[in-house]
Design a protein around this motif. Structure first.
Motif, PDB file in Angstrom:
ATOM      1  N   GLU A   1      54.000  47.109  42.417  1.00 34.33           N
ATOM      2  CA  GLU A   1      53.206  47.537  43.578  1.00 34.33           C
ATOM      3  C   GLU A   1      51.733  47.350  43.242  1.00 34.33           C
ATOM      4  OE1 GLU A   1      55.603  51.090  45.593  1.00 34.33           O
ATOM      5  OE2 GLU A   1      55.219  51.424  43.453  1.00 34.33           O
TER       6      GLU A   1
ATOM      7  N   SER B   1      47.495  47.818  43.547  1.00 30.44           N
ATOM      8  CA  SER B   1      46.584  48.955  43.404  1.00 30.44           C
ATOM      9  C   SER B   1      46.566  49.881  44.608  1.00 30.44           C
ATOM     10  CB  SER B   1      45.161  48.442  43.171  1.00 30.44           C
ATOM     11  OG  SER B   1      45.091  47.776  41.934  1.00 30.44           O
ATOM     12  N   LEU B   2      46.681  51.171  44.315  1.00 34.74           N
ATOM     13  CA  LEU B   2      46.658  52.277  45.271  1.00 34.74           C
ATOM     14  C   LEU B   2      47.831  52.266  46.247  1.00 34.74           C
ATOM     15  CD1 LEU B   2      42.800  52.485  45.949  1.00 34.74           C
ATOM     16  CD2 LEU B   2      44.182  53.791  44.309  1.00 34.74           C
ATOM     17  N   LYS B   3      48.830  51.450  45.961  1.00 37.07           N
ATOM     18  CA  LYS B   3      50.065  51.443  46.754  1.00 37.07           C
ATOM     19  C   LYS B   3      51.274  51.600  45.820  1.00 37.07           C
ATOM     20  CE  LYS B   3      48.196  48.563  50.450  1.00 37.07           C
ATOM     21  NZ  LYS B   3      47.606  49.622  51.181  1.00 37.07           N
ATOM     22  N   GLU B   4      51.069  52.234  44.675  1.00 40.75           N
ATOM     23  CA  GLU B   4      52.119  52.387  43.667  1.00 40.75           C
ATOM     24  C   GLU B   4      53.002  53.593  43.950  1.00 40.75           C
ATOM     25  OE1 GLU B   4      48.791  52.705  42.979  1.00 40.75           O
ATOM     26  OE2 GLU B   4      48.185  51.339  41.402  1.00 40.75           O
ATOM     27  N   PHE B   5      53.454  53.725  45.187  1.00 48.58           N
ATOM     28  CA  PHE B   5      54.182  54.925  45.613  1.00 48.58           C
ATOM     29  C   PHE B   5      55.544  55.068  44.934  1.00 48.58           C
ATOM     30  CE2 PHE B   5      51.332  53.848  49.182  1.00 48.58           C
ATOM     31  CZ  PHE B   5      50.539  54.973  49.142  1.00 48.58           C
TER      32      PHE B   5
ATOM     33  N   GLU C   1      46.722  59.695  45.296  1.00 49.38           N
ATOM     34  CA  GLU C   1      48.030  59.491  45.933  1.00 49.38           C
ATOM     35  C   GLU C   1      49.073  58.912  44.995  1.00 49.38           C
ATOM     36  OE1 GLU C   1      48.315  58.152  50.091  1.00 49.38           O
ATOM     37  OE2 GLU C   1      46.137  57.862  49.932  1.00 49.38           O
ATOM     38  N   THR C   2      48.648  58.133  43.996  1.00 44.59           N
ATOM     39  CA  THR C   2      49.643  57.425  43.195  1.00 44.59           C
ATOM     40  C   THR C   2      49.449  57.532  41.688  1.00 44.59           C
ATOM     41  OG1 THR C   2      48.391  55.364  43.392  1.00 44.59           O
ATOM     42  CG2 THR C   2      50.143  55.745  45.013  1.00 44.59           C
TER      43      THR C   2
ATOM     44  N   ASP D   1      49.546  49.541  38.025  1.00 45.37           N
ATOM     45  CA  ASP D   1      49.459  48.616  39.161  1.00 45.37           C
ATOM     46  C   ASP D   1      49.830  47.186  38.769  1.00 45.37           C
ATOM     47  OD1 ASP D   1      47.115  48.527  37.593  1.00 45.37           O
ATOM     48  OD2 ASP D   1      45.900  47.831  39.271  1.00 45.37           O
TER      49      ASP D   1
ATOM     50  N   ASN E   1      59.572  42.157  45.035  1.00 45.76           N
ATOM     51  CA  ASN E   1      58.544  42.328  46.057  1.00 45.76           C
ATOM     52  C   ASN E   1      57.747  41.031  46.162  1.00 45.76           C
ATOM     53  OD1 ASN E   1      59.456  44.963  46.238  1.00 45.76           O
ATOM     54  ND2 ASN E   1      57.863  45.774  44.914  1.00 45.76           N
TER      55      ASN E   1
END
Length: 161
Positions: free
Chosen positions: A26, A28-32, A54-55, A84, A100
Motif C-alpha cells: 500500500e 504512503s498514508l494508505k497503509e490501512f 491513520e496508518t 509504505d 495490488n
C-alpha cells in the motif's frame, strides 16, 4: 533463551510475514490493511500498541529487569520500520508478487515490517531479561517524510534516549 535457536525457529515467521506484506503493498498514508495486520500480530504477541495518525503503529515493551546498579527501569530506545510501498509495477513472478496493481515493495519495506514484527516477538519473549523500554514504530509514509512528521508532532519520541 539463546538467540541462535530462536532465530532458526522464527525464520519461517519472518519469511511468511515478508511475503505477505510484499503481496499486499500500500502506498504512503494508505497503509490501512498493513496497519491492521501489524496490529493483529502485536495483539497475538500481547504487545500494547496505539495508532499514530491513520496508518502508523506505535508499540512498546517494558522490560521487567532493573538496570544494573541504578534501581531504575533503564533507557528507552526506538526501532523503526517503514511500511509504505511505491507506486510502480512489481516485476516478480513468484506466488507472493504484488496483488495490488501498480504498487510494489521495491524499496524493501516489506522486509522492514517483517523484521520489526520479528524483533517485537523476540523482545516480548525476553522481557524478563530486558531493562528499559523498547518502542516499535511502524512508520507510514516514509517517502517524503510525511509519516515521520506526524510521529514527531504527536510527541512519540520525546522521551527516547
Amino acid at each position: 533463551m539463546p538467540l541462535k535457536p530462536y532465530v532458526a525457529k522464527e525464520k519461517e515467521y519472518l519469511v511468511r510475514m515478508r511475503r505477505y506484506f510484499h503481496a499486499h503493498p500500500e502506498v504512503s498514508l494508505k497503509e490501512f490493511e498493513t496497519c491492521r495486520t501489524i496490529e493483529a500480530e502485536l495483539d497475538h504477541m500481547g504487545i500494547p500498541h496505539q495508532r499514530v495518525g491513520e496508518t502508523g503503529v506505535y508499540a512498546w515493551i517494558d522490560g521487567t529487569k532493573k538496570a544494573p546498579d541504578s534501581g531504575r527501569a533503564g533507557r528507552a530506545v526506538v526501532l523503526r520500520a517503514d511500511i509504505d510501498a511505491l507506486a510502480m509495477d512489481d516485476l516478480k513472478t513468484e506466488e507472493y508478487a504484488s496483488q495490488n496493481a501498480g504498487i510494489c515493495h521495491a524499496c524493501g519495506h516489506d522486509g522492514h515490517t517483517a523484521i520489526g514484527l520479528g524483533t517485537a516477538k523476540l523482545a516480548s519473549e525476553l522481557m524478563d531479561q530486558l531493562h528499559g523500554k523498547i518502542i516499535f514504530l511502524f512508520q507510514p509514509a516514509e517517502e517524503g517524510v510525511r509519516g515521520a512528521k506526524s510521529v514527531v508532532e504527536k510527541g512519540r519520541l520525546d522521551h527516547v534516549d
